[in-house]
Design a protein around this motif. Sequence first.
Motif, PDB file in Angstrom:
ATOM      1  N   GLY A 100      12.507   7.733  -5.427  1.00  0.00           N
ATOM      2  CA  GLY A 100      12.084   8.084  -6.780  1.00  0.00           C
ATOM      3  C   GLY A 100      10.620   7.905  -7.092  1.00  0.00           C
ATOM      4  N   MET A 101       9.794   7.601  -6.076  1.00  0.00           N
ATOM      5  CA  MET A 101       8.356   7.442  -6.321  1.00  0.00           C
ATOM      6  C   MET A 101       7.705   8.830  -6.292  1.00  0.00           C
ATOM      7  N   MET A 102       8.100   9.633  -7.294  1.00  0.00           N
ATOM      8  CA  MET A 102       7.672  11.037  -7.342  1.00  0.00           C
ATOM      9  C   MET A 102       7.713  11.502  -8.793  1.00  0.00           C
ATOM     10  N   HIS A 134       3.586  12.525  -5.409  1.00  0.00           N
ATOM     11  CA  HIS A 134       4.507  11.480  -4.927  1.00  0.00           C
ATOM     12  C   HIS A 134       3.852  10.604  -3.876  1.00  0.00           C
ATOM     13  N   CYS A 135       4.510   9.487  -3.613  1.00  0.00           N
ATOM     14  CA  CYS A 135       4.154   8.706  -2.440  1.00  0.00           C
ATOM     15  C   CYS A 135       4.656   9.463  -1.225  1.00  0.00           C
ATOM     16  N   HIS A 136       3.797   9.577  -0.178  1.00  0.00           N
ATOM     17  CA  HIS A 136       4.258  10.311   1.001  1.00  0.00           C
ATOM     18  C   HIS A 136       5.060   9.464   1.973  1.00  0.00           C
ATOM     19  N   PHE A 137       5.299   8.201   1.656  1.00  0.00           N
ATOM     20  CA  PHE A 137       6.283   7.450   2.440  1.00  0.00           C
ATOM     21  C   PHE A 137       7.638   8.062   2.083  1.00  0.00           C
ATOM     22  N   ALA A 138       8.269   8.726   3.026  1.00  0.00           N
ATOM     23  CA  ALA A 138       9.452   9.535   2.706  1.00  0.00           C
ATOM     24  C   ALA A 138      10.551   8.696   2.057  1.00  0.00           C
ATOM     25  N   ASN A 139      10.659   7.439   2.457  1.00  0.00           N
ATOM     26  CA  ASN A 139      11.708   6.594   1.860  1.00  0.00           C
ATOM     27  C   ASN A 139      11.344   6.192   0.428  1.00  0.00           C
ATOM     28  N   HIS A 140      10.060   6.030   0.126  1.00  0.00           N
ATOM     29  CA  HIS A 140       9.659   5.744  -1.256  1.00  0.00           C
ATOM     30  C   HIS A 140       9.888   6.972  -2.137  1.00  0.00           C
ATOM     31  N   GLU A 141       9.490   8.134  -1.593  1.00  0.00           N
ATOM     32  CA  GLU A 141       9.676   9.398  -2.314  1.00  0.00           C
ATOM     33  C   GLU A 141      11.164   9.634  -2.595  1.00  0.00           C
ATOM     34  N   GLY A 164       0.828  -1.195   0.000  1.00  0.00           N
ATOM     35  CA  GLY A 164       0.000   0.000   0.000  1.00  0.00           C
ATOM     36  C   GLY A 164       0.865   1.248   0.000  1.00  0.00           C
ATOM     37  N   HIS A 165       0.307   2.355  -0.482  1.00  0.00           N
ATOM     38  CA  HIS A 165       1.045   3.617  -0.514  1.00  0.00           C
ATOM     39  C   HIS A 165       0.120   4.762  -0.116  1.00  0.00           C
ATOM     40  N   SER A 166       0.727   5.931   0.059  1.00  0.00           N
ATOM     41  CA  SER A 166      -0.007   7.135   0.415  1.00  0.00           C
ATOM     42  C   SER A 166       0.286   8.173  -0.657  1.00  0.00           C
TER      43      SER A 166
HETATM   44 CU    CU Z   1       5.023   4.374  -1.360  1.00  0.00          CU
END
Ligand code: CU
Length: 490
Positions: free
Chosen positions: A481-483, A471-478, A413-415
Amino acid sequence: MKHSFSLLGLALLLGACTKEIATTPNTSTTTSPSTTSTSYNDLWIPPTLTGTTFNLSLDKSTKQFFSGSVTNTYGYNGANFWGPTLIMNKGDQVQINVKNNLSETTTSHWHGFHIPAEMDGGPHQEVLAGTTWSPNFKVMNNAATYWYHPHLHELTAKQLSLGAGGLIIIKDPEEAALALPRTYGVDDIPLVLTSRKFTSTNVIDYSTAYGDYLLTNGTLNAQMNLPKQMVRLRILNAEIERGYNLGFSDNRTFYIIANDGGLLETPVPVTRVKLVVGERIEILLDLSKDAAGSSLDFKAYNSNLPAGFGGSEPAQSGQFGSLLNNKDFNLLHINVAAASSNPITAVPSSLVKQTTLSASEVTNSRILMVTGGQPNGPAFSFNNVTYDHQTINQTIKLNAVEKWTIMNNNIFGHSFHIHDVQFKIISRSSGTVGIHESGWKDTVYLPVGESVTFLAKFDDFTSTKHPFMYHCHFANHEDAGMMGQFLVIP
Ligand SMILES: [Cu+2]
């Protein structure tokens, strides 16, 4: 730090019965958060800044979380973790001066604000060490709870983990006309929820997805005296990845009155509500019938949540493990005290009239797929493209009403968060859009295997060179590069 390996890691962990244990700090002054606590610390209430000029300075600090070594942290304006709450009035022209006293670059993003891209504080508005950035803008958002935090690409997780962040409360006449609790720190309480992992020498480990220790406004094992009347809690999920399934220890009904971008039409009664990273809700908690001297707990009911919900993993250690995973745990111990003068004692029957966007207004549609998780590829991305500082991923015409569908056929899941606009969720592939999601939103939960569709109008601010982020608000995903970036053009 690739999430694609989490399932593999979990399988290895379960299969090999590894002897690896989580490093735990010296806890002689603090009881374990996973057991019933008998020793509490008074909840820290961030000080407030008001007016139209706001001076913020981001500094290195230290905080005594545990006995033994102090913990190195970041904080704004002398706070030893987190920062002051900025109180702004809708319609005001405000100036903010952000002084960076760190020895590294930062940025300061005004999460949820509808402002020009060059004032937004995204990855392009760098504030170099020792310098001051001074954006100014008109406050156009509705009364609600917003926040500020660093948004420097690849350093967001570090700076946020070390404590850099703060709340923003916007007030407006519509909110002011309602009989709602609004005495900050008395019956209107900010609650910033996050968790951290610490090394054996009490250093914050910002390389992990989940913390072992719950921090409410930066306070471990927090407690607060609240008056026996209607109390408003402004709750922010300021986590890296963990979501919360919120409720009270006696399963009482509480009332959601606002979400990310403003008040709802009517209070929504619930006994549980999920809040994922970056989301805010405001709730009314009715303590009027509680006896002074009694107590209850505000809790995360995070055991047995669906796979893919941040923190549902069973592991207690390792990269995607934590002592809080798949557990119910306390967020705030509430001691009921005498009522204040002129208390609010009732839930309003209605709040504000919602303006809506209708599907017939849509001028353009886009689909974003959550991708990644392939061997040797990025952990997560949108449409198989990871963030590039020089690449504009989407171009949107001024005044467009757009329909965005975010599809998450992925392993986790993501935010999802978008800058510039507040949106209206019109559908989820699961068929259920929560009533509390019916207001204006800037951040939305993307469960595994589901898609979410929302409408947004991109008005007011154009630029051919300053982009906004999604972006994904999971800071580590962001950070990984999830942005993506979009321009709003004339
Ligand atoms: Cu994410």
